[in-house]
Write an enzyme that holds these catalytic residues in place. Structure first.
Site, PDB file in Angstrom:
ATOM      1  N   GLU A   1       0.959  -1.265   0.080  1.00  0.00           N
ATOM      2  CA  GLU A   1       0.184  -0.049  -0.015  1.00  0.00           C
ATOM      3  C   GLU A   1       1.055   1.291   0.147  1.00  0.00           C
ATOM      4  OE1 GLU A   1      -2.813   0.366   3.182  1.00  0.00           O
ATOM      5  OE2 GLU A   1      -2.862  -1.723   3.251  1.00  0.00           O
TER       6      GLU A   1
ATOM      7  N   CYS B   1       3.251   8.482   1.269  1.00  0.00           N
ATOM      8  CA  CYS B   1       3.660   7.527   2.201  1.00  0.00           C
ATOM      9  C   CYS B   1       4.096   5.954   1.521  1.00  0.00           C
ATOM     10  CB  CYS B   1       2.766   7.500   3.294  1.00  0.00           C
ATOM     11  SG  CYS B   1       3.010   6.298   4.561  1.00  0.00           S
TER      12      CYS B   1
ATOM     13  N   CYS C   1       5.366  -7.132   8.223  1.00  0.00           N
ATOM     14  CA  CYS C   1       6.272  -6.544   9.414  1.00  0.00           C
ATOM     15  C   CYS C   1       6.634  -7.524  10.222  1.00  0.00           C
ATOM     16  CB  CYS C   1       5.711  -5.112   9.825  1.00  0.00           C
ATOM     17  SG  CYS C   1       6.715  -4.297  11.185  1.00  0.00           S
TER      18      CYS C   1
ATOM     19  N   CYS D   1       3.832  -4.494  16.780  1.00  0.00           N
ATOM     20  CA  CYS D   1       2.950  -3.448  17.642  1.00  0.00           C
ATOM     21  C   CYS D   1       1.581  -3.915  17.594  1.00  0.00           C
ATOM     22  CB  CYS D   1       3.147  -2.255  16.946  1.00  0.00           C
ATOM     23  SG  CYS D   1       5.022  -1.715  16.728  1.00  0.00           S
TER      24      CYS D   1
ATOM     25  N   CYS E   1      -1.178  -2.238  15.351  1.00  0.00           N
ATOM     26  CA  CYS E   1      -1.029  -2.215  13.966  1.00  0.00           C
ATOM     27  C   CYS E   1      -1.365  -3.294  13.172  1.00  0.00           C
ATOM     28  CB  CYS E   1       0.525  -1.875  13.780  1.00  0.00           C
ATOM     29  SG  CYS E   1       1.117  -1.500  12.016  1.00  0.00           S
TER      30      CYS E   1
ATOM     31  N   CYS F   1      -2.932   1.943   8.766  1.00  0.00           N
ATOM     32  CA  CYS F   1      -1.932   1.240   7.891  1.00  0.00           C
ATOM     33  C   CYS F   1      -2.309  -0.347   7.597  1.00  0.00           C
ATOM     34  CB  CYS F   1      -0.612   1.355   8.501  1.00  0.00           C
ATOM     35  SG  CYS F   1      -0.438   2.810   9.427  1.00  0.00           S
TER      36      CYS F   1
HETATM   37  N1  SAH Z   1       7.669   0.593  11.492  1.00  0.00           N
HETATM   38  C1  SAH Z   1       7.813   2.105  11.430  1.00  0.00           C
HETATM   39  C2  SAH Z   1       7.018   2.765  10.281  1.00  0.00           C
HETATM   40  C3  SAH Z   1       5.633   2.334  10.056  1.00  0.00           C
HETATM   41  S1  SAH Z   1       4.303   2.452  10.954  1.00  0.00           S
HETATM   42  C4  SAH Z   1       7.192   2.524  12.808  1.00  0.00           C
HETATM   43  O1  SAH Z   1       7.187   1.685  13.715  1.00  0.00           O
HETATM   44  O2  SAH Z   1       7.543   3.559  13.075  1.00  0.00           O
HETATM   45  C5  SAH Z   1       4.025   4.234  10.967  1.00  0.00           C
HETATM   46  C6  SAH Z   1       3.290   4.888  12.211  1.00  0.00           C
HETATM   47  O3  SAH Z   1       1.907   4.490  12.303  1.00  0.00           O
HETATM   48  C7  SAH Z   1       4.105   4.538  13.454  1.00  0.00           C
HETATM   49  O4  SAH Z   1       4.174   5.470  14.281  1.00  0.00           O
HETATM   50  C8  SAH Z   1       3.171   3.348  13.853  1.00  0.00           C
HETATM   51  O5  SAH Z   1       3.261   3.020  15.436  1.00  0.00           O
HETATM   52  C9  SAH Z   1       1.648   4.149  13.750  1.00  0.00           C
HETATM   53  N2  SAH Z   1       0.564   3.230  13.830  1.00  0.00           N
HETATM   54  C10 SAH Z   1       0.430   1.834  13.317  1.00  0.00           C
HETATM   55  N3  SAH Z   1      -0.749   1.379  13.411  1.00  0.00           N
HETATM   56  C11 SAH Z   1      -1.516   2.327  13.917  1.00  0.00           C
HETATM   57  C12 SAH Z   1      -3.053   2.917  14.199  1.00  0.00           C
HETATM   58  N4  SAH Z   1      -3.750   1.639  14.037  1.00  0.00           N
HETATM   59  N5  SAH Z   1      -3.236   4.103  14.584  1.00  0.00           N
HETATM   60  C13 SAH Z   1      -2.361   4.955  14.791  1.00  0.00           C
HETATM   61  N6  SAH Z   1      -1.050   4.836  14.532  1.00  0.00           N
HETATM   62  C14 SAH Z   1      -0.629   3.472  13.953  1.00  0.00           C
END
Ligand code: SAH
Length: 346
Positions: A96, A109, A116, A120, A123, A337
């Site tokens: 995406e 973006c 990944c 987290c 996510c 995302c």
């Molecule tokens: N792996 C990297 C970049 C990709 S995620 C990182 O962790 O920074 C990009 C951003 O979106 C990160 O800050 C991540 O924590 C956040 N993110 C992921 N899922 C999310 C969600 N459901 N709501 C809000 N932010 C989210």
């Protein structure tokens, strides 16, 4: 016929391409011409390259992979024109990308991996683990494909889509070299942001390159205990180690760190969180980006309420911290995302 040993021509720098041309017994100016077609004119294949002799184009086609992406789906927001793209990679995997229009220019973006492995909790991109790293060309091509389709120049690039860029470090650096190259799109380093969940040794390595890119750190919690509940990577690196790495990054590059903080109702949006966050980052040259968490179906995290977000911001500001609330773009198109891809696969 697929040959795994074939080099990926769009991932080569101009000087690497020159070496390849020499190895083929070609004049080195051919490298410049090919490079210009690929990275300047964003050609989709050799057949567009009118000044490249047929014989050389055929040789290249035999020797190299020419990576392009197929657009599988595009959604456009009626609210703000934001577009979400779902692209198929040459091997059929899907990624995406998002295109956003701002007053100061267009931003894309991009994803850096298929899936990944950081895990987290909030996510969607990590739910099925890591499939593979993206090649430099596959990161570039997300921007190139969007530029071709919109017909508009991209001025800002954020590596904040699916994947952990620091987990694909060499390809990320090569991608940045190509993206900022004056013979390519020539995007300024200052207009590139790389977001990481905080892989400390890589943050030091990146700092040592002394690039002018912005480093965004996904913080999301101000104590180790709370961060560990949200992000497994916090088991590996403590907040103290992270803050030291951020300080080092600033010292080496002069670039202010961005902290990303996704607000989850009753989890990390309380008054105590403000106090702890202030204590943690006060004195650091930084900026906080607050993002109301985007709820995903697979987990029961709830977005902080509007007034809680505002109040979190105001309190931080009173404590002397630079803070903005991330403007939500494309609210009416597929959410957080990784969700567009997941929905499509289902
Ligand atoms: N792996 C990297 C970049 C990709 S995620 C990182 O962790 O920074 C990009 C951003 O979106 C990160 O800050 C991540 O924590 C956040 N993110 C992921 N899922 C999310 C969600 N459901 N709501 C809000 N932010 C989210």
């Amino acid at each position: 016929m697929k040959n795994v040993d074939r080099k990926d021509i769009k991932s080569l720098t101009l000087s690497q391409l020159k070496e390849e041309m020499e190895a083929l017994g070609e004049k080195s100016f051919r490298a410049g011409q090919l490079y210009e077609w690929m990275h300047g004119k964003l050609a989709e294949g050799y057949e567009e390259m009118t000044n490249i002799p047929r014989r050389l184009a055929e040789q290249c086609a035999l020797r190299f992979e020419y990576t392009t992406l197929k657009t599988v789906q595009m959604q456009e927001s009626r609210l703000d024109g934001t577009r979400k793209y779902l692209f198929a990679l040459p091997d059929g995997n899907l990624v995406e990308s998002v295109w956003m229009r701002y007053k100061h220019g267009n931003a894309v973006c991009i994803s850096s991996q298929v899936g990944c492995r950081m895990g987290c909790r909030f996510c969607a991109s990590t739910l099925d683990g890591l499939e593979r790293n993206l090649l430099p060309s596959e990161m570039l091509e997300q921007i190139y494909a969007i530029t071709r389709q919109t017909g508009e120049r991209v001025s800002n690039v954020v590596v904040m889509g699916t994947g952990e860029p620091m987990d694909n470090f060499d390809n990320l650096l090569q991608f940045i070299m190509l993206l900022t190259d004056e013979n390519g799109l020539h995007i300024s380093q200052r207009n590139i942001t790389v977001s990481t969940c905080g892989i400390v040794p890589r943050m030091y390595q990146l700092a040592d390159r002394q690039l002018q890119i912005t480093l965004a750190l996904s913080l999301h919690a101000a104590t180790d205990e709370k961060r560990r509940e949200l992000m497994p990577v916090a088991d590996r690196y403590s907040l103290q180690e992270l803050m030291e790495a951020c300080t080092y990054y600033f010292e080496k590059t002069g670039r202010r760190i961005t902290f990303e903080y996704s607000l989850v109702k009753d989890v990390n949006d309380t008054n105590e969180d403000v106090v702890q966050l202030t204590k943690l980052i006060k004195g650091l040259n930084c900026h906080v980006n607050l993002i109301p968490v985007n709820p995903i179906r697979e987990r029961d995290y709830v977005q902080s309420e509007r007034h809680a977000v505002e109040s979190f911001k105001n309190k931080l500001e009173k404590n002397g911290i630079n803070v903005t609330i991330r403007r939500e773009m494309g609210r009416d198109i597929d959410g957080a995302c990784g969700q567009l891809r997941r929905r499509y696969i289902e």
